[in-house]
Structure formats: structure tokens, C-alpha cells
Write an enzyme that holds these catalytic residues in place. Structure first.
Site, mmCIF file in Angstrom:
data_model
loop_
_atom_site.group_PDB
_atom_site.id
_atom_site.type_symbol
_atom_site.label_atom_id
_atom_site.label_comp_id
_atom_site.label_asym_id
_atom_site.label_seq_id
_atom_site.Cartn_x
_atom_site.Cartn_y
_atom_site.Cartn_z
ATOM 1 N N GLU A 93 8.181 -1.369 2.285
ATOM 2 C CA GLU A 93 7.352 -0.817 3.354
ATOM 3 C C GLU A 93 8.129 -0.628 4.648
ATOM 4 O OE1 GLU A 93 3.596 -2.878 3.663
ATOM 5 O OE2 GLU A 93 3.406 -2.939 1.484
ATOM 6 N N SER A 132 12.294 -1.098 -18.333
ATOM 7 C CA SER A 132 12.160 -1.343 -19.769
ATOM 8 C C SER A 132 11.348 -0.261 -20.463
ATOM 9 C CB SER A 132 11.466 -2.698 -20.003
ATOM 10 O OG SER A 132 12.071 -3.720 -19.253
ATOM 11 N N ASP A 146 1.272 -1.859 -7.452
ATOM 12 C CA ASP A 146 1.515 -2.393 -6.112
ATOM 13 C C ASP A 146 0.662 -3.633 -5.881
ATOM 14 O OD1 ASP A 146 2.200 -2.833 -3.532
ATOM 15 O OD2 ASP A 146 1.295 -1.007 -2.712
ATOM 16 N N VAL A 159 1.954 -6.182 -3.651
ATOM 17 C CA VAL A 159 2.552 -6.842 -2.489
ATOM 18 C C VAL A 159 2.404 -5.930 -1.273
ATOM 19 C CG1 VAL A 159 4.654 -7.809 -1.485
ATOM 20 C CG2 VAL A 159 4.219 -8.047 -3.935
ATOM 21 N N ASP A 160 1.933 -6.484 -0.159
ATOM 22 C CA ASP A 160 1.846 -5.743 1.101
ATOM 23 C C ASP A 160 2.517 -6.533 2.213
ATOM 24 O OD1 ASP A 160 0.485 -3.591 0.061
ATOM 25 O OD2 ASP A 160 -1.495 -4.246 0.739
ATOM 26 N N ASP A 214 4.510 1.600 -4.265
ATOM 27 C CA ASP A 214 4.776 1.908 -2.862
ATOM 28 C C ASP A 214 6.264 1.995 -2.538
ATOM 29 O OD1 ASP A 214 5.339 -0.808 -3.158
ATOM 30 O OD2 ASP A 214 4.706 -1.312 -1.128
#
Length: 797
Positions: free
Chosen positions: A176, A253, A325, A327-328, A504
Site C-alpha cells: 500500500e 504455485s 487481500d 492485510v491493510d 492489492d
């Protein structure tokens, strides 16, 4: 069969061989370990503790130094033994996790689940005790080379190897800050409106027409988690963070699962190629666990307690990175009067703070402060700017729950049981399933956040409490299907199903161009694949050019519209190319001119089309992703984000006109002319003689984090890079039995004795791997016994 009878003290007893999943002769407090000719250990015991005691013991025999460095890599204690060069690494690592959280999770486990970690650690320590008694024979050479001694293991250490090398590797990708910097650069060049269009082309949130693993008829999003509304609440300082592009992760993978309508001679076939990278010792470890409700064989990274790729008596399973996504980043305003506070819900709030000491061998120790906010770990802290960034992770506090759900799914016997475990797994992983009855299944697992209205998942949100996650989406929003309509599942980290939010990260996106099309085309072209055909697809896809299908038709069209000598001759050369990059004669060069011409053309096209519009932001998108001599990929080739943007632009799908008013054919003809003329000047007019040096594949002596895990001279070099799994495995399921194969390069052992002699199983799968061969993975007790070359019996109490 060679038999060794041992324990911390010597134990001697005679056991009859029973034709059952595990031997009745193994009593509580004892373990039997049988090994085959490739060093795969099969552990037989009657309690969970004992099963994992045997597992830890076998791992310590084979991989003691590698595991020591994996543990240190995970918790940030490398500099303690290797010195100041690793102090920065240790500091960064300490910010990634909360030791208190992991210990709390261990304390909350059931007795049997805790026994997994405790038994494993005890087994490691049991072998370590023997090493300490006979270091001149049993101490791995690396400890002498690097001049330190192995340390005792705990349940916490076992857990942290999984957390540090799986969760914090594949579950923690986030760019980000990069994204904000890219957008900031574009705004300066084009203004906010045009910049947003370009940014959305480079890193789209949603895409249509994208290849998926299951169809719209198999699964539809029941309730869109994102409500309509303008995107907002973006952190104010993120775009000003000066930074070079973050490292681009590659490879990942692939997996395909064939049901009865697509498999010939079997009820189902599962083929998996997890792309972790290539290392010495091997990244994965082969093991069989038998007893206390476990009856599993397979392999897994860093000898995790969970077997990621394997089968039991009824089902087989595999996995790939899911890319969803989870994780922020949240931007926090620091209190200028007290840097251990941040603004949250109308007041300054204390960080959770812990002080850490990084011990530095032969150097000055470092003191650091690790902070945690209500959102999660603080990973970026800028006192001068008065801001910090904290990571909100969907799996935070669920690391061990996720590992255990994955582990217990290997004890399922039908797709319904298997899916129940999928709901508990918080990591963004694709799960695959097949059983002896011919059922196949797919699940996009992970706990995906319900974001606040207007939140743009690609950019940091303001962390003042107004943009908090609203919760976790229901598993019903995770694509999953038993027996999809196509009769098979194929995935190469592509989009799971229609309606799913894109990743993201700037270096990974889902678009109309996806390498999974290679697998889909190959499987669709054959009515039903035999076992050999399924395995051969590994070799085909390893050398196949994953970009060719998207660009060669445009080149052909360009040659018809702009038939200049250079364009025509270039197109004729490429029309004769089989779209694969091999070195069949082993001369160190790719066969024919096709690979050189095509890869050079893509690089030129990338620069011609994107560089003028992106300015300095082109640094994030300037690669085609191919390996070159002296610069291998991290873990394989994917279609780069820049090339995906080109495909969309050439097909007329872009929001912004990257072609500057020209037609796709005109742009392609111009780039092709530039490349053809340059190659003619450099390699001569006889284009059929043009050659490009191939890219050998190093097997590094350092792990994926750059930390030594053996001596440098143990590193190996394969003659050519293959776009395939770190290991490859195939499970063939019949109604009455399961037959499994694998190849785990360079070998299952990582032991080098004090005199520098490598174990016989150190590299005996290296040439097998390079030649696309495979070995059997034994499962049934009779087969394990018939193919055993050694036996060892242990007391665990």
C-alpha cells in the site's frame, strides 16, 4: 533392512510387523521410524505426542542446521550467531509478530493440539541430546563452520517456524505504501483524474473476463461485501514516503485436479507444483505420520507439523497461494509530545510497547522499541513526520488456529468434513481436494475483512477509528465447490471466481491475461488425461511461454497491416517458434531465435507503451519477469503487471489511452521493428542463428530470507530454469487404493557430517528433478516395510 534400536537411553524390544495403517506393536511412550531408500521417514506411534516426537526426531536427524536457522529467521536472532550483517534483518523481524500472542494461542490449545508442538520439540531435543553426546560424529558441519552450538527447542519455536516462514511470507504481502507512492507520482504528471484512471489500469480492484478456477455456474457471490460509494479515507502522508520499489515476489504455485470425467485410468488425479523457490537443503521435507488418528504421507515446507501436500487413506489434498487481500495498512498520527501514543477515536491512545534487544555477535547489541496499535503491529514508524503505519491482518491471533485447521483437514475422509476445516483457516490459500470415490473440490480459504464503506484496499486508510474493519466476511463469500461443472480444477494463483476483490499488491493482479490459460488449454485439449499425460504437463508448462498466446496474434495482425521487411521477417521467425524455451542440446543457449526475439520484443514494447505515461512510476512496472543469465527469478515466471496492462491496452480495455492514439498493430509493428533491427546489428543478418543464453537455476545455500542454512559450497546449479514447483507431486486415486509420487530436490536430507561428507539422500533427487522424473511415496504399511532400508525404535518418556 538396516535396524537401529535407540532412544535417549538404548531401548531394545522386538516388534512384529502388522499389516495395518500403523503397527499394534508400538505402545504408548514408544515410536518406530522406518526409512525408505530416499530417506523418507515413516513414524508409527499411538499418541499424538509420540507421533510428533518421532517427527521432530527425524527432522532433527536430517535438517538440524536448516531448522536452527529457520527458527532464528522467524524470531529475529540471526545476528546473535552470524554477526552485525544480520542486525537490521533481526530488527525488522521483531516488528512483524507478537510473541505474547503466539504464547497465548499455545496456552489456549486443547491437550492433543498442544501435544503436536510439545512432542515435536521434545523429539528435536532428543536427537540434539545424542548430538551433544557424539558431536564428532553427529554435529552438522555448519555449526562448526559458523562456530556456534544448536539450541534446545520449545513448542513456541515449533510454532514460530510456521508463523515466520508461512504466515509472514504468504499471508503478509502488502504494497500500500508503494501504491500510494505510484499514485502520487502519477498525480504530479497527469493530475488527479487521469492519474486515477492510470492507477486503476495498473492495479484494478475488480476485473471481468478473468480466467477463474471455478465457473459462475459453480459459485456466485451471495452478498457483495462492498457497498456502493466513492472511495475515500486514504492516508494523507503515504504518497510522500520516499522509497524504491519493493521487491517483486514471483512464481508461487500451480495445481490441477482431474475428476472422473477428465482422468483416464483413475477416479481422480491431483498434481501440485508449489513454487517456493529453490534451495539447499530442500525447501520441503517428506514424511509419513501413522497413528493417533493420523495416517498421512506427503511433504511440507520447513517440516511443518501440517503436511501441506499429501494424502491419507481416503483423500488427497494440495494448495497454492490464494492472493486474496487480507492485510491493510492504517496510517496513525503520533502524539508529538509522546511518540508512544497515537490519535484514535478522539484522543491520544497508548501503543502496546515492548523493548527488545538484538544481540550481535562480536558487535554492539541493539535496543529497539516494538509497538502495536489497536490495528496490529506497527511496521513503519517516522518520528520526524509524526506518522506510523500499522498492519491489520485478518489472521492476527489465528496463526495456530489456521495451521491446525490445515493439519486436521488431512484427517478428513469426505469433502464435507474437509470443507468444515476450511472455514477455520484464516490465511489466503487455495485448497484442493480429491478422493477415491472420484469427488474433487476447491476452496478459496481465508478470513476476508468486511471493510468500511469507501475504503480503498489498495491504499493506507486513516487509522483514527473511522475506517475500522467491520468484521469478517462469512465463508459463504469464499468461492468453493465440490465437483465443479468442468470436471477439473486448475489454478496458477489466478482469480478463484467471478466477483472476488483483486489483490492489492502492485506486482500482482488478475486480468484477461493469466498463465493459468496454459493449463486450461492443455487440459481442455485432451478428453481424458492418463497419469503419464498429467505428469507430462509439468514439463510442458515448465518450458511454455506464458505470454505468447496474448501477443503473437497481435504480431501476426501487425505484419499484415505493416508488412515492412523487418516486421515480416520477425513475424515469420516467431511463427516457426513452438512457444517454448528449451535447451535440448544442452549448449547453454535456448533453442532457436524465438525466445530471444520474443522476450526482447516484450521488453521494448513495455518501454515504448508505458514509460512515457508513467514517468518515475515506471520503475515499479518495467520488468517482463523472465529470468536472464545471472539473474534468475525468485520462484518462477508469471505474467508481469506491466505486461498485463499492455494486454488490456492492446485489446482496447484500458481506461487510459496508453497507445497515444495509435492502433495496437501500429504500436506493435514499431516496437518489433526496433527490436529486429537492433538484434540484426548485434547478432548479424542470419536471424535463424540468433541465440540467447539460457538462465541456469541456482539452488541457494541461503533460505528465502537470505539467511545461510548451509555452507556456501553446498549450493547447486541446475542447467536451466524451469517454471515449476519447488517440488512436484502427483496423487492418483483409485476406488481401492491411492498411489502417490513426488520429487523433492535436491534430496530429503540436509545433513553434512563433521568431516564434510553429505548424507546419501542429500542430493539424490536433483537429477531426477531436472529430468522430470519421479519416485513413489509409500503409504500402506506393507509397502513401507517392503521398501524400508532402516528401522529405529525410540522411547519418548
Amino acid at each position: 533392512m538396516k535396524e537401529t534400536i535407540s532412544s535417549i537411553v538404548v531401548l531394545i524390544f522386538i516388534a512384529a510387523c502388522a499389516q495395518q495403517p500403523y503397527s499394534n506393536s508400538v505402545t504408548g511412550g514408544s515410536v518406530e521410524i522406518l526409512r525408505d531408500e530416499y530417506g523418507t521417514a515413516h513414524v508409527y506411534a499411538n499418541t499424538v505426542y509420540d507421533v510428533f516426537f518421532g517427527y521432530g526426531y527425524a527432522v532433527a536427524q536430517d535438517r538440524l542446521f536448516q531448522m536452527e536457522m529457520a527458527r532464528r529467521s522467524a524470531v529475529g536472532t540471526v545476528a546473535e550467531v552470524l554477526g552485525a550483517n544480520y542486525a537490521d534483518f533481526d530488527e525488522q523481524t521483531r516488528h512483524l509478530f507478537s510473541p505474547a500472542s503466539i504464547r497465548d494461542q499455545l496456552r489456549s490449545l486443547s491437550k492433543d493440539d498442544l501435544a503436536v508442538f510439545q512432542g515435536y520439540a521434545a523429539g528435536m531435543n532428543a536427537w540434539l541430546a545424542k548430538v551433544n553426546m557424539e558431536p564428532e560424529r553427529l554435529l552438522p558441519l555448519e555449526f562448526t563452520k559458523y562456530d556456534f552450538k544448536p539450541q534446545q527447542w520449545s513448542a513456541f519455536d515449533v510454532a514460530m517456524v510456521f508463523v515466520g516462514t508461512m504466515v509472514n511470507r504468504f499471508g503478509d504481502y502488502n504494497t500500500e505504501l508503494d501504491n500510494a507512492r505510484i499514485l502520487s507520482i502519477l498525480v504530479k504528471i497527469h493530475g488527479p483524474d487521469t492519474a486515477q484512471k492510470i492507477f486503476d489500469d495498473l492495479n484494478p480492484r475488480y476485473t471481468d473476463g478473468t480466467p477463474t478456477s471455478i465457473s459462475v455456474n459453480d459459485w456466485q457471490l451471495p452478498d457483495h461485501p462492498e457497498k456502493p460509494g466513492a472511495l475515500q479515507s486514504v492516508g494523507k502522508h503515504a504518497g510522500a514516503v520516499a522509497m524504491a520499489p519493493s521487491e517483486i515476489a514471483t512464481g508461487f504455485s500451480n495445481c490441477f485436479v482431474l475428476g472422473p470425467s477428465k482422468a483416464s485410468g483413475a477416479n481422480a488425479i491431483l498434481v501440485n507444483g508449489p513454487q517456493f523457490g529453490w534451495y539447499v537443503p530442500a525447501y520441503v521435507y517428506s514424511i509419513g505420520l501413522h497413528g493417533a488418528g493420523f495416517d498421512i504421507v506427503g511433504n511440507t515446507p520447513f517440516a511443518y507439523p501440517v503436511i501441506l501436500f499429501g494424502h491419507n487413506a481416503d483423500i488427497a489434498w494440495g494448495s497454492t497461494w490464494g492472493a486474496g487481500d487480507i492485510v491493510d495498512l492504517f496510517e496513525l498520527r503520533l502524539n508529538p509530545e509522546d511518540l508512544n501514543q497515537y490519535w484514535y477515536e478522539g484522543a491520544y491512545t497508548d501503543f502496546e510497547v515492548r523493548s527488545e534487544t538484538v544481540t550481535v555477535r562480536n558487535g554492539k547489541d541493539r535496543e529497539l522499541t516494538v509497538r502495536r496499535s489497536v490495528h496490529g503491529q506497527v511496521t513503519h514508524f517516522d518520528a520526524q513526520a509524526g506518522v506510523a503505519y500499522a498492519k491489520r491482518r485478518a489472521w492476527d491471533g489465528k496463526e495456530l488456529q489456521s495451521m491446525l485447521a490445515w493439519m486436521h483437514s488431512g484427517r478428513a475422509s469426505n469433502p464435507q468434513e474437509w470443507l468444515e476445516y476450511a472455514d477455520d483457516a484464516a490465511l489466503n490459500i487455495n485448497w484442493y481436494y480429491a478422493d477415491r470415490k472420484g469427488n474433487i473440490a476447491y476452496a478459496f480459504v481465508g478470513h476476508y475483512p468486511q471493510r468500511s464503506q469507501g475504503a480503498d484496499n489498495r491504499l493506507p486508510s486513516i487509522g483514527d477509528g473511522g475506517n475500522n474493519w467491520l468484521g469478517t466476511q462469512s465463508f459463504a463469500n469464499n468461492p468453493h465447490k465440490v465437483n465443479p461443472e468442468s470436471g477439473y480444477v486448475a489454478n496458477w494463483n489466478n482469480k478463484p471466481a467471478h466477483g472476488v476483490l483483486n489483490p492489492d499488491v502492485f506486482w500482482y493482479s488478475w486480468s484477461n491475461a493469466d498463465r493459468v490459460d496454459y493449463l486450461h488449454s492443455a487440459i481442455d485439449a485432451t478428453e481424458r488425461l492418463t497419469t503419464e499425460q498429467a505428469w507430462d504437463l509439468i514439463e510442458q508448462s515448465s518450458y511454455g511461454d506464458i505470454n505468447a498466446r496474448y501477443f503473437l496474434p497481435i504480431i501476426e495482425a501487425a505484419a499484415k497491416q505493416y508488412p515492412t521487411p523487418s516486421v515480416k521477417q520477425a513475424q515469420q521467425l516467431l511463427s516457426k517458434w513452438d512457444r517454448h524455451s528449451r535447451d535440448a542440446d544442452g549448449d547453454g543457449y535456448y533453442d532457436g531465435p524465438g525466445t530471444l526475439l520474443f522476450q526482447s520484443f516484450l521488453q521494448q514494447l513495455l518501454e515504448d507503451v508505458l514509460a512515457d505515461d508513467l514517468g518515475d512510476a515506471f520503475d515499479w512496472f518495467n520488468t517482463t519477469g523472465y529470468p536472464v543469465e545471472g539473474k534468475p527469478t525468485g520462484s518462477g515466471v508469471n505474467i508481469s503487471t506491466g505486461l498485463k496492462t499492455l494486454v488490456e491496452a492492446l485489446q482496447g480495455n484500458s481506461r487510459f489511452d496508453f497507445l497515444n492514439g495509435k492502433t495496437a498493430e501500429q504500436v506493435v509493428a514499431e516496437s518489433l521493428t526496433t527490436v529486429y533491427d537492433a538484434l540484426t546489428a548485434r547478432q548479424g543478418k542470419n536471424a535463424s542463428a540468433w541465440r540467447m543464453a539460457n538462465a541456469p537455476r541456482p539452488f541457494s545455500h541461503k533460505n528465502f530470507l537470505g539467511i545461510p542454512q548451509t555452507v556456501e559450497r553446498a549450493a547447486m546449479l541446475a542447467p536451466i530454469e524451469q517454471n515449476r514447483g519447488t517440488e512436484n507431486n502427483m496423487t492418483v486415486l483409485h476406488e481401492d487404493k491411492i498411489v502417490a509420487y513426488e520429487v523433492v530436490p535436491p534430496g530429503n536430507s540436509g545433513f553434512i557430517d563433521p568431516q564434510g561428507n553429505k548424507n546419501a539422500n542429500y542430493s539424490n533427487q536433483f537429477e531426477m528433478y531436472n529430468a522430470f522424473e519421479r519416485k513413489r511415496l509409500w503409504f500402506y504399511r506393507t509397502d513401507v516395510e517392503a521398501n524400508s532400508v532402516s528401522s529405529e525404535k525410540l522411547l519418548t518418556r
